[in-house]
Design a protein around this motif. Structure first.
Motif, PDB file in Angstrom:
ATOM      1  N   HIS A   1      47.675  47.257  43.503  1.00  0.00           N
ATOM      2  CA  HIS A   1      48.479  47.733  42.391  1.00  0.00           C
ATOM      3  C   HIS A   1      48.707  46.598  41.400  1.00  0.00           C
ATOM      4  N   THR A   2      49.111  46.969  40.197  1.00  0.00           N
ATOM      5  CA  THR A   2      49.595  46.029  39.190  1.00  0.00           C
ATOM      6  C   THR A   2      51.091  46.251  39.036  1.00  0.00           C
ATOM      7  N   ARG A   3      51.823  45.164  38.839  1.00  0.00           N
ATOM      8  CA  ARG A   3      53.278  45.271  38.764  1.00  0.00           C
ATOM      9  C   ARG A   3      53.789  44.740  37.429  1.00  0.00           C
ATOM     10  N   GLY A   4      54.732  45.456  36.837  1.00  0.00           N
ATOM     11  CA  GLY A   4      55.335  45.027  35.585  1.00  0.00           C
ATOM     12  C   GLY A   4      56.358  43.931  35.822  1.00  0.00           C
ATOM     13  N   VAL A   5      56.268  42.859  35.054  1.00  0.00           N
ATOM     14  CA  VAL A   5      57.200  41.749  35.213  1.00  0.00           C
ATOM     15  C   VAL A   5      58.608  42.150  34.789  1.00  0.00           C
ATOM     16  N   VAL A   6      58.735  42.916  33.721  1.00  0.00           N
ATOM     17  CA  VAL A   6      60.048  43.290  33.207  1.00  0.00           C
ATOM     18  C   VAL A   6      60.656  44.435  33.996  1.00  0.00           C
ATOM     19  N   SER A   7      59.875  45.481  34.240  1.00  0.00           N
ATOM     20  CA  SER A   7      60.419  46.684  34.891  1.00  0.00           C
ATOM     21  C   SER A   7      60.444  46.586  36.408  1.00  0.00           C
ATOM     22  N   GLY A   8      59.542  45.795  36.980  1.00  0.00           N
ATOM     23  CA  GLY A   8      59.416  45.757  38.427  1.00  0.00           C
ATOM     24  C   GLY A   8      58.657  46.936  38.999  1.00  0.00           C
ATOM     25  N   GLN A   9      58.233  47.858  38.142  1.00  0.00           N
ATOM     26  CA  GLN A   9      57.470  49.014  38.599  1.00  0.00           C
ATOM     27  C   GLN A   9      56.008  48.633  38.791  1.00  0.00           C
ATOM     28  N   ASP A  10      55.312  49.402  39.640  1.00  0.00           N
ATOM     29  CA  ASP A  10      53.890  49.123  39.814  1.00  0.00           C
ATOM     30  C   ASP A  10      53.076  50.373  39.579  1.00  0.00           C
ATOM     31  N   TRP A  11      51.775  50.164  39.366  1.00  0.00           N
ATOM     32  CA  TRP A  11      50.869  51.273  39.060  1.00  0.00           C
ATOM     33  C   TRP A  11      49.453  50.885  39.462  1.00  0.00           C
ATOM     34  N   HIS A  12      48.601  51.882  39.538  1.00  0.00           N
ATOM     35  CA  HIS A  12      47.194  51.692  39.873  1.00  0.00           C
ATOM     36  C   HIS A  12      46.360  52.433  38.841  1.00  0.00           C
ATOM     37  N   THR A  13      45.227  51.870  38.477  1.00  0.00           N
ATOM     38  CA  THR A  13      44.386  52.471  37.440  1.00  0.00           C
ATOM     39  C   THR A  13      42.978  52.703  37.968  1.00  0.00           C
ATOM     40  N   ASP A  14      42.179  53.308  37.121  1.00  0.00           N
ATOM     41  CA  ASP A  14      40.751  53.470  37.408  1.00  0.00           C
ATOM     42  C   ASP A  14      39.934  52.340  36.798  1.00  0.00           C
ATOM     43  N   GLY A  15      40.592  51.246  36.457  1.00  0.00           N
ATOM     44  CA  GLY A  15      39.903  50.112  35.864  1.00  0.00           C
ATOM     45  C   GLY A  15      39.338  49.165  36.902  1.00  0.00           C
ATOM     46  N   LEU A  16      38.256  48.525  36.552  1.00  0.00           N
ATOM     47  CA  LEU A  16      37.597  47.580  37.450  1.00  0.00           C
ATOM     48  C   LEU A  16      38.442  46.328  37.679  1.00  0.00           C
ATOM     49  N   LEU A  17      39.376  46.048  36.767  1.00  0.00           N
ATOM     50  CA  LEU A  17      40.211  44.856  36.907  1.00  0.00           C
ATOM     51  C   LEU A  17      40.974  44.858  38.226  1.00  0.00           C
ATOM     52  N   ASP A  18      41.424  46.025  38.672  1.00  0.00           N
ATOM     53  CA  ASP A  18      42.172  46.115  39.925  1.00  0.00           C
ATOM     54  C   ASP A  18      41.329  45.748  41.140  1.00  0.00           C
ATOM     55  N   LEU A  19      40.010  45.720  40.976  1.00  0.00           N
ATOM     56  CA  LEU A  19      39.108  45.449  42.091  1.00  0.00           C
ATOM     57  C   LEU A  19      38.588  44.017  42.090  1.00  0.00           C
ATOM     58  N   MET A  20      39.014  43.216  41.119  1.00  0.00           N
ATOM     59  CA  MET A  20      38.508  41.854  40.995  1.00  0.00           C
ATOM     60  C   MET A  20      38.848  40.937  42.170  1.00  0.00           C
ATOM     61  N   PRO A  21      39.867  41.222  43.002  1.00  0.00           N
ATOM     62  CA  PRO A  21      40.098  40.350  44.160  1.00  0.00           C
ATOM     63  C   PRO A  21      38.923  40.265  45.124  1.00  0.00           C
ATOM     64  N   ILE A  22      37.903  41.096  44.933  1.00  0.00           N
ATOM     65  CA  ILE A  22      36.693  40.927  45.749  1.00  0.00           C
ATOM     66  C   ILE A  22      36.122  39.535  45.566  1.00  0.00           C
ATOM     67  N   VAL A  23      36.512  38.835  44.483  1.00  0.00           N
ATOM     68  CA  VAL A  23      36.026  37.479  44.240  1.00  0.00           C
ATOM     69  C   VAL A  23      36.436  36.530  45.365  1.00  0.00           C
ATOM     70  N   LEU A  24      37.435  36.903  46.167  1.00  0.00           N
ATOM     71  CA  LEU A  24      37.834  36.064  47.301  1.00  0.00           C
ATOM     72  C   LEU A  24      36.785  36.042  48.404  1.00  0.00           C
ATOM     73  N   GLY A  25      35.875  37.005  48.387  1.00  0.00           N
ATOM     74  CA  GLY A  25      34.758  36.973  49.325  1.00  0.00           C
ATOM     75  C   GLY A  25      35.184  36.937  50.768  1.00  0.00           C
ATOM     76  N   ALA A  26      34.717  35.939  51.491  1.00  0.00           N
ATOM     77  CA  ALA A  26      34.963  35.836  52.932  1.00  0.00           C
ATOM     78  C   ALA A  26      36.423  35.592  53.264  1.00  0.00           C
ATOM     79  N   GLU A  27      37.249  35.240  52.276  1.00  0.00           N
ATOM     80  CA  GLU A  27      38.669  35.052  52.551  1.00  0.00           C
ATOM     81  C   GLU A  27      39.408  36.381  52.692  1.00  0.00           C
ATOM     82  N   LEU A  28      38.783  37.469  52.315  1.00  0.00           N
ATOM     83  CA  LEU A  28      39.404  38.778  52.449  1.00  0.00           C
ATOM     84  C   LEU A  28      39.273  39.287  53.878  1.00  0.00           C
TER      85      LEU A  28
END
Length: 556
Positions: free
Chosen positions: A410-437
């Motif tokens: 999820h992505t979380r708002g700094v001001v509101s504290g609310q979180d959300w999920h999208t259909d964007g590829l940005l939410d999937l970028m933690p795959i860059v951690l590779g073997a650390e996942l």
């Protein structure tokens, strides 16, 4: 300088123009082939060394004799009209055109570029119009109107310069430039084969977009484009550095370090750097630790202790910036203050709020912290190394605890504290951690990434999403940096088959559509700036790795 039909943002002119990228992007001269005084239609072709206009077998040719001199010649049956691009001279725009009796040449002073342009007629005839004219006027030279062979030199310089000398023959200059490019492409892409047909063009784009040190560029810099994206942005440069590393190591190191030359006291990198300006209003994502690890392995020489120490200090300061000025009170996670900070300017993750804690940022920082820790240990800064390792472990724990929701981030708002999920590829970028996942997280991300894979590559917004836009910048089109980061992360996470497929589709896309800034994910058409160096670098990185994995195939 450049010779191009692109004269402004996404604007293509009927004629080629001599463009200057000093002080922005500005047309200097319109270059019009003529017979007598009449414009003629001509076919334009080019090689890395020679540009040609052809009309019914009659030809004009141009070659860059150096970074600030263009030589142009005609066989006599075609002339060339050099019109000052800005028609009106005001106290703030346009150019003043005059004949300089000392240099026996014609000189244009340009307000837009802050430079002078001197046209010296080396042979043939010239007719002039609008010399010393003020206000609105036709300011132009017509070369070769009498249908005799002719040749000119066009120079860009500051205030004064000795008269132009025709050192070297035109044909000799063409041979020298062709040799220089051939040596460069052989160094940067020695692995190229018939299976990598776009390699030469990709290298040409990097070669032709490299500018000399001047102004704020204290090193040779590879601009993102010789069109309107003519800057060095502080994450784009990493991909160019990686592509250049094996064959042009010094240029590669310069590319990596260039934005760090302007690091501010907080440790932040500028958003972008050009000859004439440095912008700090945004930053870019901290992929630099990830990039430096790959860069170091790709370089053909060992870095000196001085180079390692400098890089350590710069990366450490850049990391501290995120961990201090970009963590809200009470939050363990760093945040972006705008989509531009992430490099994904208008991605859907930023629709609900601008200040967000998205999972890509801690993932990049974890890799950067690991790299900084390794450098600290290598340089015998043992206490610092332990501090960086501890920070990486803590950030990784917090990222999973606060942003992972069963099978997605999820992505979380700094001001509101609310979180959300999208259909964007940005939410999937933690795959860059590779073997650390953990395996289950890597598997879940790989599954979601597959939903973004079209015939041509990874769409930045999942096709079928209500927010998908064919030419929506980061809301659908395929981009080179996301492709490289995800392909690399999948491969390090053990998902080699999808990584291979992503690589193959992006390479085929570039071979079909060139090296555009981004691409329509459903048609493969190039979008926005059509000659972008990080796209060329991404192709070179993927092509070189493919050849290394598979070896060149034998024909027949």
């Amino acid at each position: 300088m450049a010779i191009s039909p692109v004269t402004a943002h996404a604007t293509y002119a009927d004629d080629l123009h001599l463009m200057s990228h000093t002080g922005g992007m500005h047309p200097v001269f319109r270059l019009t082939p003529v017979r007598g005084a009449k414009r003629v239609q001509a076919t334009v072709t080019g090689t890395p060394a020679l540009l040609s206009w052809d009309s019914a077998g009659d030809e004009i040719q141009a070659v860059f004799a150096s970074e600030d001199v263009v030589r142009v010649r005609g066989n006599g049956r075609l002339g060339l009209c050099l019109s000052v691009a800005e028609a009106e001279l005001t106290p703030f725009t346009g150019g003043y055109f005059f004949h300089d009796p000392v240099a026996a040449a014609y000189v244009l002073t340009s307000y837009e570029t802050g430079r002078r342009y001197r046209v010296t007629v080396l042979s043939g005839s010239v007719e002039s119009e609008g010399l010393q004219a003020l206000g609105h006027a036709n300011r132009r030279l017509v070369i070769g109107a009498d249908q005799r062979p002719w040749e000119i030199a066009i120079e860009e310089y500051e205030s004064g310069r000795p008269p132009c000398r025709s050192d070297g023959t035109f044909d000799g200059l063409v041979l020298a430039v062709a040799k220089a490019f051939r040596e460069f492409v052989d160094a940067v892409a020695p692995w190229r084969t018939g299976e990598t047909p776009a390699a030469d063009l990709a290298v040409y784009l990097l070669w032709s977009s490299t500018v000399r040190p001047t102004g704020f560029l204290g090193r040779p810099g590879v601009l993102m484009s010789k069109h309107w994206m003519n800057k060095v942005w502080s994450w784009d440069h990493c991909f160019n550095a990686l592509a250049l590393a094996p064959g042009a190591p010094d240029l590669a190191i310069d590319q990596f370090q260039l934005p760090f030359d302007h690091q501010d006291p907080s440790g932040a990198l500028p958003d972008s750097v050009t000859h004439s300006e440095i912008l700090y209003n945004f930053v870019k994502p901290p992929i630099h630790g990830w990039a430096f690890g790959l860069l170091r392995r790709a370089l053909p020489r060992e870095l000196t202790r001085e180079e390692l120490d400098e890089t350590y200090r710069r990366l450490a300061a850049w990391t501290e910036f995120w961990l201090t000025t970009r963590r809200a009170p009470g939050s363990p996670l760093p945040h972006y203050q705008h989509g531009n900070d992430s490099g994904w300017d208008n991605a859907t993750a930023f629709d609900p709020e601008r200040l967000v804690e998205s999972a890509d940022l801690p993932a990049f920082l974890i890799l950067q912290l690991r790299q900084v820790a390794a450098l600290a240990a290598e340089l015998s800064h043992d206490a610092d190394a332990e501090r960086w390792r501890t920070a990486a472990d803590r950030l990784q724990t917090d990222m999973f605890a606060l942003l992972w929701r069963g099978d997605h981030f999820h992505t979380r708002g700094v001001v509101s504290g609310q979180d959300w999920h999208t259909d964007g590829l940005l939410d999937l970028m933690p795959i860059v951690l590779g073997a650390e996942l953990p395996n289950e997280i890597a598997d879940a991300l790989a599954t979601r990434i597959a939903a973004h894979l079209t015939e041509f590559g990874l769409a930045t917004e999942r096709p079928g999403s209500p927010h998908y836009q064919a030419d929506g910048y980061w809301r659908g089109p395929i981009w080179a940096p996301s492709t490289i980061l995800i392909e690399n992360g999948l491969r390090r996470a053990g998902h080699t088959a999808p990584a291979d497929e992503i690589s193959a589709r992006f390479r085929a896309l570039c071979e079909r559509s060139g090296f555009a800034e981004n691409f329509d994910a459903l048609t493969g058409a190039g979008l926005r700036d059509r000659a972008y160096t990080w796209t060329a670098s991404a192709y070179l990185l993927l092509a070189a790795a493919h050849v290394a994995r598979t070896g060149p195939r034998r024909s027949g």
